[in-house]
Design a protein around this motif. Structure first.
Motif, PDB file in Angstrom:
ATOM      1  N   PRO A  74       0.800  -1.233   0.000  1.00 14.75           N
ATOM      2  CA  PRO A  74       0.000   0.000   0.000  1.00 14.75           C
ATOM      3  C   PRO A  74       0.834   1.286   0.000  1.00 14.75           C
ATOM      4  CG  PRO A  74      -0.962  -1.579   1.513  1.00 14.75           C
ATOM      5  CD  PRO A  74       0.383  -2.134   1.091  1.00 14.75           C
ATOM      6  N   SER A  75       1.948   1.308   0.733  1.00 16.52           N
ATOM      7  CA  SER A  75       2.759   2.535   0.808  1.00 16.52           C
ATOM      8  C   SER A  75       3.889   2.558  -0.213  1.00 16.52           C
ATOM      9  CB  SER A  75       3.361   2.692   2.209  1.00 16.52           C
ATOM     10  OG  SER A  75       4.371   1.702   2.422  1.00 16.52           O
ATOM     11  N   GLY A  76       4.335   1.379  -0.639  1.00 20.85           N
ATOM     12  CA  GLY A  76       5.485   1.292  -1.539  1.00 20.85           C
ATOM     13  C   GLY A  76       6.817   1.348  -0.819  1.00 20.85           C
ATOM     14  N   ASN A  77       6.800   1.435   0.505  1.00 23.71           N
ATOM     15  CA  ASN A  77       8.039   1.498   1.275  1.00 23.71           C
ATOM     16  C   ASN A  77       8.670   0.106   1.382  1.00 23.71           C
ATOM     17  OD1 ASN A  77       7.772   4.273   1.664  1.00 23.71           O
ATOM     18  ND2 ASN A  77       6.594   4.001   3.533  1.00 23.71           N
ATOM     19  N   ILE A  78       9.992   0.087   1.580  1.00 19.19           N
ATOM     20  CA  ILE A  78      10.768  -1.151   1.519  1.00 19.19           C
ATOM     21  C   ILE A  78      11.674  -1.258   2.734  1.00 19.19           C
ATOM     22  CG2 ILE A  78      12.537  -2.390   0.171  1.00 19.19           C
ATOM     23  CD1 ILE A  78      11.521  -0.641  -2.265  1.00 19.19           C
ATOM     24  N   VAL A  79      11.898  -2.493   3.180  1.00 19.87           N
ATOM     25  CA  VAL A  79      12.931  -2.778   4.171  1.00 19.87           C
ATOM     26  C   VAL A  79      13.868  -3.793   3.525  1.00 19.87           C
ATOM     27  CG1 VAL A  79      11.673  -4.636   5.350  1.00 19.87           C
ATOM     28  CG2 VAL A  79      13.442  -3.369   6.580  1.00 19.87           C
ATOM     29  N   ARG A  80      15.162  -3.605   3.788  1.00 20.37           N
ATOM     30  CA  ARG A  80      16.174  -4.501   3.210  1.00 20.37           C
ATOM     31  C   ARG A  80      17.223  -4.777   4.270  1.00 20.37           C
ATOM     32  NH1 ARG A  80      20.771  -2.714  -0.758  1.00 20.37           N
ATOM     33  NH2 ARG A  80      19.976  -0.689  -0.197  1.00 20.37           N
ATOM     34  N   ILE A  81      17.620  -6.058   4.402  1.00 19.78           N
ATOM     35  CA  ILE A  81      18.675  -6.446   5.341  1.00 19.78           C
ATOM     36  C   ILE A  81      19.856  -6.986   4.553  1.00 19.78           C
ATOM     37  CG2 ILE A  81      19.315  -7.955   7.260  1.00 19.78           C
ATOM     38  CD1 ILE A  81      16.354  -7.929   8.122  1.00 19.78           C
ATOM     39  N   VAL A  82      21.022  -6.415   4.815  1.00 16.77           N
ATOM     40  CA  VAL A  82      22.259  -6.806   4.144  1.00 16.77           C
ATOM     41  C   VAL A  82      23.231  -7.303   5.210  1.00 16.77           C
ATOM     42  CG1 VAL A  82      24.219  -5.980   2.771  1.00 16.77           C
ATOM     43  CG2 VAL A  82      21.924  -5.051   2.357  1.00 16.77           C
ATOM     44  N   HIS A  94      18.198   5.197   6.139  1.00 15.14           N
ATOM     45  CA  HIS A  94      16.989   5.471   5.364  1.00 15.14           C
ATOM     46  C   HIS A  94      17.406   6.159   4.082  1.00 15.14           C
ATOM     47  CE1 HIS A  94      13.587   4.612   8.083  1.00 15.14           C
ATOM     48  NE2 HIS A  94      14.471   4.835   9.030  1.00 15.14           N
ATOM     49  N   LYS A  95      16.821   5.711   2.970  1.00 17.79           N
ATOM     50  CA  LYS A  95      17.080   6.423   1.716  1.00 17.79           C
ATOM     51  C   LYS A  95      15.778   6.536   0.949  1.00 17.79           C
ATOM     52  CE  LYS A  95      18.527   2.730  -1.389  1.00 17.79           C
ATOM     53  NZ  LYS A  95      19.560   2.237  -2.254  1.00 17.79           N
ATOM     54  N   ARG A  96      15.712   7.545   0.128  1.00 19.88           N
ATOM     55  CA  ARG A  96      14.528   7.783  -0.681  1.00 19.88           C
ATOM     56  C   ARG A  96      14.676   7.011  -1.989  1.00 19.88           C
ATOM     57  NH1 ARG A  96      10.677   8.997   2.387  1.00 19.88           N
ATOM     58  NH2 ARG A  96       9.545   9.834   0.628  1.00 19.88           N
ATOM     59  N   VAL A  97      13.609   6.337  -2.411  1.00 16.41           N
ATOM     60  CA  VAL A  97      13.620   5.550  -3.639  1.00 16.41           C
ATOM     61  C   VAL A  97      12.338   5.810  -4.416  1.00 16.41           C
ATOM     62  CG1 VAL A  97      15.100   3.722  -2.693  1.00 16.41           C
ATOM     63  CG2 VAL A  97      12.627   3.525  -2.470  1.00 16.41           C
ATOM     64  N   GLY A  98      12.274   5.308  -5.619  1.00 16.84           N
ATOM     65  CA  GLY A  98      11.076   5.464  -6.434  1.00 16.84           C
ATOM     66  C   GLY A  98      11.285   6.531  -7.493  1.00 16.84           C
ATOM     67  N   ASP A  99      10.287   6.690  -8.335  1.00 22.48           N
ATOM     68  CA  ASP A  99      10.386   7.610  -9.468  1.00 22.48           C
ATOM     69  C   ASP A  99      10.759   9.028  -9.062  1.00 22.48           C
ATOM     70  OD1 ASP A  99       9.757   5.534 -11.176  1.00 22.48           O
ATOM     71  OD2 ASP A  99       7.624   6.015 -11.221  1.00 22.48           O
ATOM     72  N   ASN A 100      10.115   9.550  -8.039  1.00 30.27           N
ATOM     73  CA  ASN A 100      10.396  10.912  -7.583  1.00 30.27           C
ATOM     74  C   ASN A 100      10.907  10.913  -6.148  1.00 30.27           C
ATOM     75  OD1 ASN A 100       9.418  12.196  -9.995  1.00 30.27           O
ATOM     76  ND2 ASN A 100       7.347  11.679  -9.314  1.00 30.27           N
ATOM     77  N   ASP A 101      11.600   9.846  -5.777  1.00 30.73           N
ATOM     78  CA  ASP A 101      12.087   9.682  -4.404  1.00 30.73           C
ATOM     79  C   ASP A 101      10.959   9.804  -3.382  1.00 30.73           C
ATOM     80  OD1 ASP A 101      14.680   9.256  -5.226  1.00 30.73           O
ATOM     81  OD2 ASP A 101      15.291  11.339  -4.975  1.00 30.73           O
ATOM     82  N   GLU A 102       9.758   9.328  -3.758  1.00 24.16           N
ATOM     83  CA  GLU A 102       8.605   9.484  -2.872  1.00 24.16           C
ATOM     84  C   GLU A 102       8.460   8.322  -1.886  1.00 24.16           C
ATOM     85  OE1 GLU A 102       7.019   6.996  -6.262  1.00 24.16           O
ATOM     86  OE2 GLU A 102       8.471   8.597  -6.033  1.00 24.16           O
ATOM     87  N   LYS A 103       9.256   7.290  -2.031  1.00 23.01           N
ATOM     88  CA  LYS A 103       9.167   6.132  -1.151  1.00 23.01           C
ATOM     89  C   LYS A 103      10.392   6.070  -0.248  1.00 23.01           C
ATOM     90  CE  LYS A 103       5.563   4.937  -3.530  1.00 23.01           C
ATOM     91  NZ  LYS A 103       4.316   5.491  -3.136  1.00 23.01           N
ATOM     92  N   ASP A 104      10.243   5.374   0.883  1.00 20.66           N
ATOM     93  CA  ASP A 104      11.337   5.235   1.844  1.00 20.66           C
ATOM     94  C   ASP A 104      11.828   3.795   1.848  1.00 20.66           C
ATOM     95  OD1 ASP A 104      12.896   6.390   4.161  1.00 20.66           O
ATOM     96  OD2 ASP A 104      11.902   4.716   5.174  1.00 20.66           O
ATOM     97  N   GLU A 105      13.147   3.633   1.840  1.00 20.39           N
ATOM     98  CA  GLU A 105      13.731   2.310   2.006  1.00 20.39           C
ATOM     99  C   GLU A 105      14.583   2.332   3.260  1.00 20.39           C
ATOM    100  OE1 GLU A 105      15.708  -0.937  -0.799  1.00 20.39           O
ATOM    101  OE2 GLU A 105      17.051   0.765  -0.449  1.00 20.39           O
ATOM    102  N   LEU A 106      14.276   1.413   4.172  1.00 21.67           N
ATOM    103  CA  LEU A 106      15.073   1.239   5.380  1.00 21.67           C
ATOM    104  C   LEU A 106      16.060   0.122   5.102  1.00 21.67           C
ATOM    105  CD1 LEU A 106      15.821   1.576   8.366  1.00 21.67           C
ATOM    106  CD2 LEU A 106      13.893   0.037   8.910  1.00 21.67           C
TER     107      LEU A 106
END
Length: 131
Positions: A74-82, A94-106
């Motif tokens: 629903p939000s398009g936000n992402i979590v990633r573990i490395v 935290h970084k901004r991702v998506g077409d217009n940096d409108e989503k958050d990736e943790l």
């Protein structure tokens, strides 16, 4: 006598043993699925894994970047573990991702001893997305 082996010892050969890597990856997926169900969140709101970890020829990429990923649909936000083997042992970015940096990736960067902490953070992230 039953001996309990710490998770990190169980998985420490993940980079050299494909079966251990696959078990580690499944462990993250199962822990996340169990956690979101226990929290009463909608399983269908999350896609995991989110990132394609295969090479073009179909070979699985087993470098633990990421070992786990999930997207809240629903939000398009992402979590990633490395997983990596250097200091610090745990960090969150935290970084901004998506077409217009409108989503958050943790992004959680961990060493094996940080597995439980990272999953706790990923589950807290999931609850935050759903609220």
């Amino acid at each position: 006598m039953l001996m309990v082996v710490p998770e990190r010892l169980m998985f420490e050969t993940y980079l050299s043993d494909p079966q251990i890597y696959d078990r580690l990856e499944q462990h993250f997926l199962d822990t996340f699925a169990t956690g979101i169900q226990a929290a009463g969140l909608r399983v269908g709101d999350f896609r995991s894994p989110h990132y394609n970890t295969f090479f073009v020829d179909g070979t699985k990429d087993r470098d633990a970047n990421p070992i786990f990923s999930a997207k809240h649909l629903p939000s398009g936000n992402i979590v990633r573990i490395v997983i990596f083997d250097s200091s610090p042992e745990y960090s969150e970015v935290h970084k901004r991702v998506g077409d217009n940096d409108e989503k958050d990736e943790l992004c959680l960067f961990i060493t094996l001893p940080g597995m439980q902490r990272a999953m706790g953070t990923a589950l807290a992230w999931a609850q935050q997305q759903a609220s």
